[in-house]
Design a protein around this motif. Structure first.
Motif, PDB file in Angstrom:
ATOM      1  N   MET A   1       0.369  -0.821   9.581  1.00  0.00           N
ATOM      2  CA  MET A   1       1.173  -0.970   8.380  1.00  0.00           C
ATOM      3  C   MET A   1       1.511   0.391   7.785  1.00  0.00           C
ATOM      4  SD  MET A   1       1.332  -0.962   4.838  1.00  0.00           S
ATOM      5  CE  MET A   1      -0.395  -0.791   4.371  1.00  0.00           C
ATOM      6  N   LEU A   2       0.492   1.282   7.736  1.00  0.00           N
ATOM      7  CA  LEU A   2       0.746   2.602   7.176  1.00  0.00           C
ATOM      8  C   LEU A   2       1.740   3.390   8.021  1.00  0.00           C
ATOM      9  CD1 LEU A   2      -2.747   3.797   5.865  1.00  0.00           C
ATOM     10  CD2 LEU A   2      -0.746   3.119   4.540  1.00  0.00           C
ATOM     11  N   ASP A   3       1.698   3.198   9.328  1.00  0.00           N
ATOM     12  CA  ASP A   3       2.689   3.871  10.182  1.00  0.00           C
ATOM     13  C   ASP A   3       4.101   3.387   9.857  1.00  0.00           C
ATOM     14  OD1 ASP A   3       0.802   5.381  11.453  1.00  0.00           O
ATOM     15  OD2 ASP A   3       0.591   4.032  13.173  1.00  0.00           O
ATOM     16  N   ARG A   4       4.251   2.094   9.626  1.00  0.00           N
ATOM     17  CA  ARG A   4       5.561   1.552   9.255  1.00  0.00           C
ATOM     18  C   ARG A   4       6.017   2.094   7.906  1.00  0.00           C
ATOM     19  NH1 ARG A   4       5.419  -4.761   9.489  1.00  0.00           N
ATOM     20  NH2 ARG A   4       7.656  -4.459   9.047  1.00  0.00           N
ATOM     21  N   VAL A   5       5.067   2.172   6.962  1.00  0.00           N
ATOM     22  CA  VAL A   5       5.398   2.695   5.634  1.00  0.00           C
ATOM     23  C   VAL A   5       5.792   4.163   5.726  1.00  0.00           C
ATOM     24  CG1 VAL A   5       4.426   3.285   3.386  1.00  0.00           C
ATOM     25  CG2 VAL A   5       4.008   1.024   4.376  1.00  0.00           C
ATOM     26  N   ARG A   6       5.025   4.944   6.484  1.00  0.00           N
ATOM     27  CA  ARG A   6       5.355   6.368   6.657  1.00  0.00           C
ATOM     28  C   ARG A   6       6.750   6.537   7.237  1.00  0.00           C
ATOM     29  NH1 ARG A   6      -0.112   6.646   8.602  1.00  0.00           N
ATOM     30  NH2 ARG A   6      -1.454   7.720   7.109  1.00  0.00           N
ATOM     31  N   ALA A   7       7.081   5.715   8.226  1.00  0.00           N
ATOM     32  CA  ALA A   7       8.402   5.814   8.848  1.00  0.00           C
ATOM     33  C   ALA A   7       9.513   5.495   7.852  1.00  0.00           C
ATOM     34  CB  ALA A   7       8.481   4.876  10.049  1.00  0.00           C
ATOM     35  N   LEU A   8       9.302   4.471   7.029  1.00  0.00           N
ATOM     36  CA  LEU A   8      10.298   4.113   6.019  1.00  0.00           C
ATOM     37  C   LEU A   8      10.464   5.221   4.983  1.00  0.00           C
ATOM     38  CD1 LEU A   8       9.323   0.377   5.491  1.00  0.00           C
ATOM     39  CD2 LEU A   8      11.534   1.177   6.323  1.00  0.00           C
ATOM     40  N   LEU A   9       9.346   5.785   4.536  1.00  0.00           N
ATOM     41  CA  LEU A   9       9.416   6.823   3.527  1.00  0.00           C
ATOM     42  C   LEU A   9      10.016   8.111   4.087  1.00  0.00           C
ATOM     43  CD1 LEU A   9       6.026   6.280   1.666  1.00  0.00           C
ATOM     44  CD2 LEU A   9       8.313   5.591   0.947  1.00  0.00           C
ATOM     45  N   ALA A  10       9.755   8.388   5.356  1.00  0.00           N
ATOM     46  CA  ALA A  10      10.374   9.560   5.979  1.00  0.00           C
ATOM     47  C   ALA A  10      11.889   9.415   6.006  1.00  0.00           C
ATOM     48  CB  ALA A  10       9.829   9.749   7.394  1.00  0.00           C
ATOM     49  N   LYS A  11      12.361   8.213   6.264  1.00  0.00           N
ATOM     50  CA  LYS A  11      13.808   7.964   6.238  1.00  0.00           C
ATOM     51  C   LYS A  11      14.354   8.117   4.822  1.00  0.00           C
ATOM     52  CE  LYS A  11      13.832   4.823  10.231  1.00  0.00           C
ATOM     53  NZ  LYS A  11      14.050   3.424  10.693  1.00  0.00           N
ATOM     54  N   ALA A  12      13.595   7.635   3.838  1.00  0.00           N
ATOM     55  CA  ALA A  12      14.042   7.754   2.449  1.00  0.00           C
ATOM     56  C   ALA A  12      14.148   9.222   2.037  1.00  0.00           C
ATOM     57  CB  ALA A  12      13.076   7.011   1.526  1.00  0.00           C
ATOM     58  N   GLU A  13      13.206  10.042   2.519  1.00  0.00           N
ATOM     59  CA  GLU A  13      13.203  11.462   2.163  1.00  0.00           C
ATOM     60  C   GLU A  13      14.337  12.229   2.843  1.00  0.00           C
ATOM     61  OE1 GLU A  13       9.310  12.857   3.218  1.00  0.00           O
ATOM     62  OE2 GLU A  13       8.348  11.219   2.125  1.00  0.00           O
TER      63      GLU A  13
ATOM     64  N   LEU B   1       6.072  -3.714   1.599  1.00  0.00           N
ATOM     65  CA  LEU B   1       5.074  -3.811   2.669  1.00  0.00           C
ATOM     66  C   LEU B   1       3.671  -3.533   2.136  1.00  0.00           C
ATOM     67  CD1 LEU B   1       6.705  -2.098   5.797  1.00  0.00           C
ATOM     68  CD2 LEU B   1       6.151  -4.519   5.497  1.00  0.00           C
ATOM     69  N   MET B   2       3.562  -2.504   1.288  1.00  0.00           N
ATOM     70  CA  MET B   2       2.254  -2.162   0.746  1.00  0.00           C
ATOM     71  C   MET B   2       1.718  -3.261  -0.158  1.00  0.00           C
ATOM     72  SD  MET B   2       2.448   1.980   0.134  1.00  0.00           S
ATOM     73  CE  MET B   2       4.014   2.004  -0.723  1.00  0.00           C
ATOM     74  N   ALA B   3       2.584  -3.852  -0.954  1.00  0.00           N
ATOM     75  CA  ALA B   3       2.148  -4.929  -1.836  1.00  0.00           C
ATOM     76  C   ALA B   3       1.686  -6.146  -1.038  1.00  0.00           C
ATOM     77  CB  ALA B   3       3.282  -5.317  -2.780  1.00  0.00           C
ATOM     78  N   ARG B   4       2.448  -6.495  -0.007  1.00  0.00           N
ATOM     79  CA  ARG B   4       2.059  -7.642   0.820  1.00  0.00           C
ATOM     80  C   ARG B   4       0.764  -7.361   1.583  1.00  0.00           C
ATOM     81  NH1 ARG B   4       5.897 -11.384   0.698  1.00  0.00           N
ATOM     82  NH2 ARG B   4       8.024 -10.768   0.126  1.00  0.00           N
ATOM     83  N   HIS B   5       0.623  -6.126   2.056  1.00  0.00           N
ATOM     84  CA  HIS B   5      -0.606  -5.758   2.762  1.00  0.00           C
ATOM     85  C   HIS B   5      -1.811  -5.847   1.831  1.00  0.00           C
ATOM     86  CE1 HIS B   5      -3.338  -3.650   5.454  1.00  0.00           C
ATOM     87  NE2 HIS B   5      -3.631  -2.823   4.457  1.00  0.00           N
ATOM     88  N   ARG B   6      -1.633  -5.411   0.579  1.00  0.00           N
ATOM     89  CA  ARG B   6      -2.724  -5.468  -0.384  1.00  0.00           C
ATOM     90  C   ARG B   6      -3.165  -6.908  -0.598  1.00  0.00           C
ATOM     91  NH1 ARG B   6      -0.364  -2.839  -3.868  1.00  0.00           N
ATOM     92  NH2 ARG B   6       0.398  -4.408  -5.322  1.00  0.00           N
ATOM     93  N   ILE B   7      -2.224  -7.811  -0.710  1.00  0.00           N
ATOM     94  CA  ILE B   7      -2.548  -9.226  -0.915  1.00  0.00           C
ATOM     95  C   ILE B   7      -3.235  -9.814   0.311  1.00  0.00           C
ATOM     96  CG2 ILE B   7      -1.505 -11.514  -1.155  1.00  0.00           C
ATOM     97  CD1 ILE B   7       0.579 -10.150  -2.999  1.00  0.00           C
ATOM     98  N   ASP B   8      -2.695  -9.541   1.488  1.00  0.00           N
ATOM     99  CA  ASP B   8      -3.293 -10.063   2.721  1.00  0.00           C
ATOM    100  C   ASP B   8      -4.710  -9.522   2.905  1.00  0.00           C
ATOM    101  OD1 ASP B   8      -0.974 -11.433   3.228  1.00  0.00           O
ATOM    102  OD2 ASP B   8      -0.189  -9.976   4.661  1.00  0.00           O
ATOM    103  N   HIS B   9      -4.883  -8.228   2.624  1.00  0.00           N
ATOM    104  CA  HIS B   9      -6.195  -7.619   2.802  1.00  0.00           C
ATOM    105  C   HIS B   9      -7.205  -8.225   1.828  1.00  0.00           C
ATOM    106  CE1 HIS B   9      -9.121  -4.528   3.812  1.00  0.00           C
ATOM    107  NE2 HIS B   9      -9.283  -4.290   2.515  1.00  0.00           N
ATOM    108  N   ALA B  10      -6.787  -8.455   0.588  1.00  0.00           N
ATOM    109  CA  ALA B  10      -7.686  -9.035  -0.407  1.00  0.00           C
ATOM    110  C   ALA B  10      -8.144 -10.429   0.010  1.00  0.00           C
ATOM    111  CB  ALA B  10      -6.992  -9.089  -1.765  1.00  0.00           C
ATOM    112  N   LEU B  11      -7.219 -11.228   0.507  1.00  0.00           N
ATOM    113  CA  LEU B  11      -7.581 -12.580   0.953  1.00  0.00           C
ATOM    114  C   LEU B  11      -8.506 -12.527   2.162  1.00  0.00           C
ATOM    115  CD1 LEU B  11      -4.151 -14.423   0.585  1.00  0.00           C
ATOM    116  CD2 LEU B  11      -6.223 -14.809  -0.768  1.00  0.00           C
ATOM    117  N   LEU B  12      -8.248 -11.599   3.085  1.00  0.00           N
ATOM    118  CA  LEU B  12      -9.081 -11.476   4.272  1.00  0.00           C
ATOM    119  C   LEU B  12     -10.513 -11.089   3.907  1.00  0.00           C
ATOM    120  CD1 LEU B  12      -9.314 -11.444   7.371  1.00  0.00           C
ATOM    121  CD2 LEU B  12      -8.609  -9.047   7.304  1.00  0.00           C
TER     122      LEU B  12
END
Length: 228
Positions: free
Chosen positions: A1-13, A31-42
């Motif tokens: 997930m963090l790799d996907r986020v990094r790639a998106l933010l690199a494009k934004a920059e 993505l980060m918000a959804r990951h936080r929710i999924d991780h909390a439930l897990l």
């Protein structure tokens, strides 16, 4: 997930098109918000003992107050708490590990975008012929942080509402509330007494430009920053 986020933010920059930067950064936060929710439930389902941790993030001169404000609003949008230790040149962020990763990653990207937009903006002189660059940039970054906070909070709320309406919604709300309580308790234990540093806006052009840049980046007058 963090790799996907990094790639998106690199494009934004890297993009010169504000609409693209907006889309990439908004998707990264989603993505980060959804990951936080999924991780909390897990974690709740597995019975793991997941506790808040503490991380220090350097905040460099110049304009450290609005930079700290930006870090604070990003932290809050990712269910963390932040306090700026001005005399030491860093901000302490308290939260769960994955949320701290998201906070630091997004803060770094948004600061890159803000700095680029700020340095490209035109500054002026006042009626006495004095250069207004410093007041412009101070106001720009404060306005930028304020607006980013509004947009990130709205994005996080939208994802939370969607999750609450899902099949696991009844389980989700108490889990997230318990995690928020754990972060708050850990933060207040470390910082039982805080003061607030007030940033004053004295350049209208900088404020307006900073708000506009925050709208383009993606996702008043005075804003308080938690200060140790």
């Amino acid at each position: 997930m963090l790799d996907r986020v990094r790639a998106l933010l690199a494009k934004a920059e890297s993009t010169d098109f504000p609409q693209e930067a907006d889309a990439f950064t908004a998707k990264a936060q989603e993505l980060m918000a959804r990951h936080r929710i999924d991780h909390a439930l897990l974690v709740a389902a597995s019975g793991e003992r997941d506790r808040p941790v503490t991380r220090r993030v350097a905040v460099d001169n110049p304009y450290e107050a609005p930079k700290s404000l930006l870090l604070q609003v990003v932290a809050e949008a990712n269910s963390c708490r932040a306090v700026w230790a001005k005399r030491f040149g860093f901000t302490t962020v308290v939260g769960f590990g994955a949320d701290l990763d998201s906070t630091e990653l997004l803060f770094t990207s948004l600061l890159v975008q803000a700095t680029r937009a700020m340095t490209q903006a035109k500054t002026t002189t006042d009626e006495y012929g004095r250069n207004t660059t410093r007041s412009f940039r101070q106001s720009f970054l404060t306005a930028y942080a304020s607006r980013i906070g509004e947009r990130l909070s709205a994005a996080a709320d939208e994802v939370g509402q969607e999750a609450a309406g899902s099949a696991s919604g009844a389980q989700l709300l108490p889990v997230l509330a318990a995690r928020d309580d754990a972060v708050r308790d850990a933060f207040e234990k470390q910082f039982p007494q805080l003061t607030h540093h007030t940033t004053t806006i004295n350049n209208r052009q900088g404020w307006a430009s900073g708000r506009a840049a925050a709208d383009r980046a993606a996702l008043h007058g005075r804003h308080a920053v938690a200060h140790e």
